[in-house]
Design a protein around this motif. Structure first.
Motif: not given
Ligand code: PGA
Length: 250
Positions: A45-54, A85-88
């Motif tokens: 659930v926190n992957l997308a925000s982590a991708v943005d953040h980093l 699709s979310i950059g992982v």
């Protein structure tokens, strides 16, 4: 080319706010001058925000798991396409907790590996013996079988996307670490096993991480071994200070 890698497996820890806090802390504390590739694996659930953040950092984001099927009626599961699709672009497959608590067999893991590779994802493939295997002197056999049954169906060209993570189950979250000599002995065996099946270049190029109670106090000695190319860190990855010290030890 063999790479140095330090990856943090956050397991089922850190809600949204805590994830953000830890990422900020890591951005603050991680050294920028290390050659190692740094990876963090927060919860789905926190992957997308982590991708943005980093986004503008040198820290990559990995998923802790994925489903082997492209899409379908698999309630609660996550596909490779969703991750991409979310950059992982990196996924941990075969962690001993997935094997033990979610009945992920070698056959399932082999499928997961194939699906991830089809999507051009980097696979951190985990394996390792249980305490009883080591007591029975079966640890080399167990590891060889896990590699053969979960991974050795892939083609030569796929190896550029593979990172191996040897994690003796008896050392995970127990505070007990394999000695640097035990780690080196097994890593050498793993490289030899890859060499027998895929040849010298692939064996020399693949990164083999050690995982199991790596801490700031023992990281340097473990990482100094010639066949240990980095670590997969659990508990100590949840504290920016500890994780940064481990990264600096590479
Ligand atoms: P640990 O976990 O560092 O807490 O032992 C390692 C792992 O499970 O990847």
């Amino acid at each position: 080319m063999r790479k140095k890698i330090v990856a943090g497996n956050w397991k089922m820890h850190k809600n949204a706010e805590e994830t953000e806090d830890l990422l900020n802390d890591l951005i603050d504390k991680l050294p920028n001058d290390v050659e190692a590739q740094i990876i963090v694996a927060p919860t789905f659930v926190n992957l997308a925000s982590a991708v943005d953040h980093l986004e503008f950092t040198n820290i990559a984001v990995a998923a802790q798991n994925m489903h082997q099927t492209e899409a379908g009626a698999f309630t609660g599961e996550i596909s490779a396409d969703m991750l991409k699709s979310i950059g992982v672009n990196t996924v941990i497959i075969g962690h001993s907790e997935r094997r033990a608590y979610f009945n992920e067999t070698d056959a399932i893991l082999a499928n997961k590996v194939s699906t991830a590779l089809k999507h051009d994802m980097v696979v951190i493939f985990c394996f390792g013996e249980e305490l009883k295997d080591r007591q029975d002197n079966q640890h080399f056999n167990v590891v060889e079988n896990q590699l053969r049954d979960g991974l050795f169906h892939i083609e030569n060209k796929d190896w550029e996307l593979i990172v191996l993570a040897y994690e003796p189950v008896w050392a995970i979250g127990t505070g007990e670490t394999a000695s640097p000599e035990q780690a080196q002995e097994m890593h050498e065996f793993i490289r030899e096993t890859v060499r027998k099946r895929y040849g010298n270049t692939i064996a020399e190029d693949v990164s083999i991480l050690y995982g199991g109670s790596v801490k700031p106090e023992n990281a340097g000695e473990i990482f100094s071994k010639p066949d240990v190319d980095g670590g997969l860190i659990g508990g100590a990855a949840l504290k920016a200070e500890d994780f940064s010290k481990i990264v600096s030890a590479i």
